[in-house]
Design a protein around this motif. Structure first.
Motif: not given
Length: 198
Positions: A40-42, A153-155, A145-148, A71-78
């Motif tokens: 997502r470009p912002t 929606d997390d970046v 991100k360092d929170d596991v 950059i993030g992961l989709s629900k399917r990735a998770l």
């Protein structure tokens, strides 16, 4: 029984034409349908950590060419990686990185049912592995991100880059609507809660 799987999300390739349109309407996610990552470009911050990105001089007179890429992961990735137990960055913040550089490693583990009988006796299998996130473009690493605790929606990463870097990339990204259509025909993720997996 424990298996160790490496699931390299790899080096996503960005579609320059799609990004050209997206840069003009920042905030929209684009998805890699095979790697299950989103981009997502912002709008960039007013103050950046360095004026140089991979040899491109982003002076104050060139602010319109800057772009923060999330950059993030989709629900399917998770759904396919279980619970993230550790996040390890490979570069310190404000480092200048090149396309393809491995930025972040996510270690995970999970349990899922392998067999069950008519008496509802179940056998659980433990699986663990790692996911590696690489830079899709040249840029400056502004956040990781360092929170596991993760959701779709997390970046995970923010890279300060420029439109020129985006234009040099090509292929493979689709809109969120198209991505959701494509994953409908895929099997559920290994740890999809809908399937009753843990």
């Amino acid at each position: 029984q424990t298996h160790h799987n490496k699931l390299p999300i790899g080096i996503p390739i960005l579609a320059s034409m799609i990004f050209s349109r997206t840069i003009s309407s920042k905030g929209r996610k684009l998805f890699h349908p095979h790697k299950h990552t989103w981009y997502r470009p912002t709008p960039p911050p007013h103050i950046i950590s360095t004026p140089h990105i991979a040899g491109t001089n982003l002076t104050s007179t060139q602010s319109s060419s800057r772009c923060m890429l999330e950059i993030g992961l989709s629900k399917r990735a998770l759904d396919d990686i279980g619970d993230v137990t550790k996040i390890t960055p490979h570069y310190p913040l404000h480092s200048t990185v090149i396309k393809g550089a491995e930025l972040l490693q996510l270690e995970w583990h999970g349990h899922y049912i392998t067999t069950a009988d008519e008496l509802y006796h179940t056998t659980w299998e433990t699986v663990e592995g790692e996911v590696r996130i690489a830079a899709p473009v040249d840029g400056v690493l502004e956040f990781w991100k360092d929170d596991v605790c993760l959701d779709e929606d997390d970046v995970l990463i923010r890279l300060l880059t420029c439109n020129e870097s985006l234009r040099h990339c090509s292929t493979d990204l689709v809109s969120e609507e198209e991505y959701r259509k494509r994953i409908l025909i895929l099997e559920s993720g290994r740890f999809d809660k809908v399937e009753g997996l843990a």
